[in-house]
Scaffold this motif. Sequence first.
Motif, PDB file in Angstrom:
ATOM      1  N   ASP A 157      -5.873  28.684 -59.237  1.00  0.00           N
ATOM      2  CA  ASP A 157      -5.424  29.397 -60.391  1.00  0.00           C
ATOM      3  C   ASP A 157      -6.254  29.171 -61.768  1.00  0.00           C
ATOM      4  O   ASP A 157      -6.399  29.905 -62.516  1.00  0.00           O
ATOM      5  N   ALA A 158      -6.600  27.897 -61.930  1.00  0.00           N
ATOM      6  CA  ALA A 158      -7.095  27.349 -63.084  1.00  0.00           C
ATOM      7  C   ALA A 158      -8.510  28.237 -63.279  1.00  0.00           C
ATOM      8  O   ALA A 158      -8.972  28.442 -64.433  1.00  0.00           O
ATOM      9  N   LEU A 159      -9.312  28.730 -61.928  1.00  0.00           N
ATOM     10  CA  LEU A 159     -10.351  29.258 -62.059  1.00  0.00           C
ATOM     11  C   LEU A 159     -10.169  30.748 -61.866  1.00  0.00           C
ATOM     12  O   LEU A 159     -10.809  31.660 -62.680  1.00  0.00           O
ATOM     13  N   PHE A 160      -9.317  31.058 -61.030  1.00  0.00           N
ATOM     14  CA  PHE A 160      -9.121  32.565 -60.711  1.00  0.00           C
ATOM     15  C   PHE A 160      -8.477  33.323 -61.867  1.00  0.00           C
ATOM     16  O   PHE A 160      -9.212  34.542 -62.044  1.00  0.00           O
ATOM     17  N   PRO A 182      -3.283  21.901 -62.959  1.00  0.00           N
ATOM     18  CA  PRO A 182      -4.422  22.383 -63.554  1.00  0.00           C
ATOM     19  C   PRO A 182      -5.635  22.315 -62.706  1.00  0.00           C
ATOM     20  O   PRO A 182      -6.858  22.375 -63.441  1.00  0.00           O
ATOM     21  N   ARG A 183      -5.565  21.662 -61.429  1.00  0.00           N
ATOM     22  CA  ARG A 183      -6.997  21.508 -60.729  1.00  0.00           C
ATOM     23  C   ARG A 183      -7.697  22.627 -60.478  1.00  0.00           C
ATOM     24  O   ARG A 183      -7.320  23.901 -60.383  1.00  0.00           O
ATOM     25  N   GLN A 184      -8.923  22.360 -60.698  1.00  0.00           N
ATOM     26  CA  GLN A 184     -10.256  23.556 -60.521  1.00  0.00           C
ATOM     27  C   GLN A 184     -10.654  23.292 -58.892  1.00  0.00           C
ATOM     28  O   GLN A 184     -11.366  22.085 -58.879  1.00  0.00           O
ATOM     29  N   HIS A 185     -10.282  24.080 -58.165  1.00  0.00           N
ATOM     30  CA  HIS A 185     -10.567  23.754 -56.594  1.00  0.00           C
ATOM     31  C   HIS A 185     -11.254  24.940 -56.051  1.00  0.00           C
ATOM     32  O   HIS A 185     -11.068  25.969 -56.505  1.00  0.00           O
ATOM     33  N   PHE A 186     -12.152  24.696 -55.105  1.00  0.00           N
ATOM     34  CA  PHE A 186     -12.803  25.598 -54.393  1.00  0.00           C
ATOM     35  C   PHE A 186     -12.308  25.313 -52.837  1.00  0.00           C
ATOM     36  O   PHE A 186     -12.589  24.268 -52.208  1.00  0.00           O
ATOM     37  N   ASP A 187     -11.965  26.241 -52.305  1.00  0.00           N
ATOM     38  CA  ASP A 187     -11.525  26.487 -50.831  1.00  0.00           C
ATOM     39  C   ASP A 187     -12.669  27.444 -50.101  1.00  0.00           C
ATOM     40  O   ASP A 187     -12.557  28.630 -50.059  1.00  0.00           O
TER      41      ASP A 187
END
Length: 228
Positions: A72-75, A124-129
């Motif tokens: 969500d933090a990136l999207f 607030p994690r910025q994560h890539f799945d």
Amino acid sequence: MATSIVSSLLFWHFFLFVGVGFEGINGQVNGWLDSHATFYGGNQNPTTLGGACGYDNTFHAGFGVNTAAVSDALFRGGEACGACYQVMCNYMLDPKWCLRRALVTVTATNFCPANNNGGWCDPPRQHFDMSMPAFLHIARQGDEGIVPVLYRRVSCKRRGGVRFTLKGQSNFNMVMISNVGGSGDVKLAWIRGSKTRTWVPMHRNWGANWQSNMDLRSQTLSFQNHFG
């Protein structure tokens, strides 16, 4: 160009206007940021790699298999759809599973919801799945399937020009915008018919889909887009 539309529009004309250049995330053009990455999808079937942005087929959209669902933090409600990120596995932190000096550029095409992958996608994690093909560019498929990564926002390199997928009816026009070069993401969009004197703002319906509530049948249409 793949198009789909219900209303009886006689002709569509596309006009593309690039408003601003790419500046990078948070103004850090060359800066690398810390994150983590997981993978999803066990094959390269493009119909399995779409998602919350509305890209039913990532090959038709121009993105191939190197895609990722982002937290969500990136999207940011779909604003990241189509944006490109360069991802590198952090070998210094995880030499067991990371491939040394390996890089991959992925396109954000999906949303990684909170509480997924053990909470790695929670704010607030910025994560890539990532798709499995993209993940295997930078890491080995380990037991836990999660690795520390460094990432940065980069300019997108596309072929064949911007693609529009059209859907709608007499008073509702839905336009999916994809294969956008440069920044990759669309910030604002306007529409104008041949019988319309002014540009009319469109609004994001969801993901990469923009809509207008006007009856524009039997008109030549132009689109103006502002990229981030």
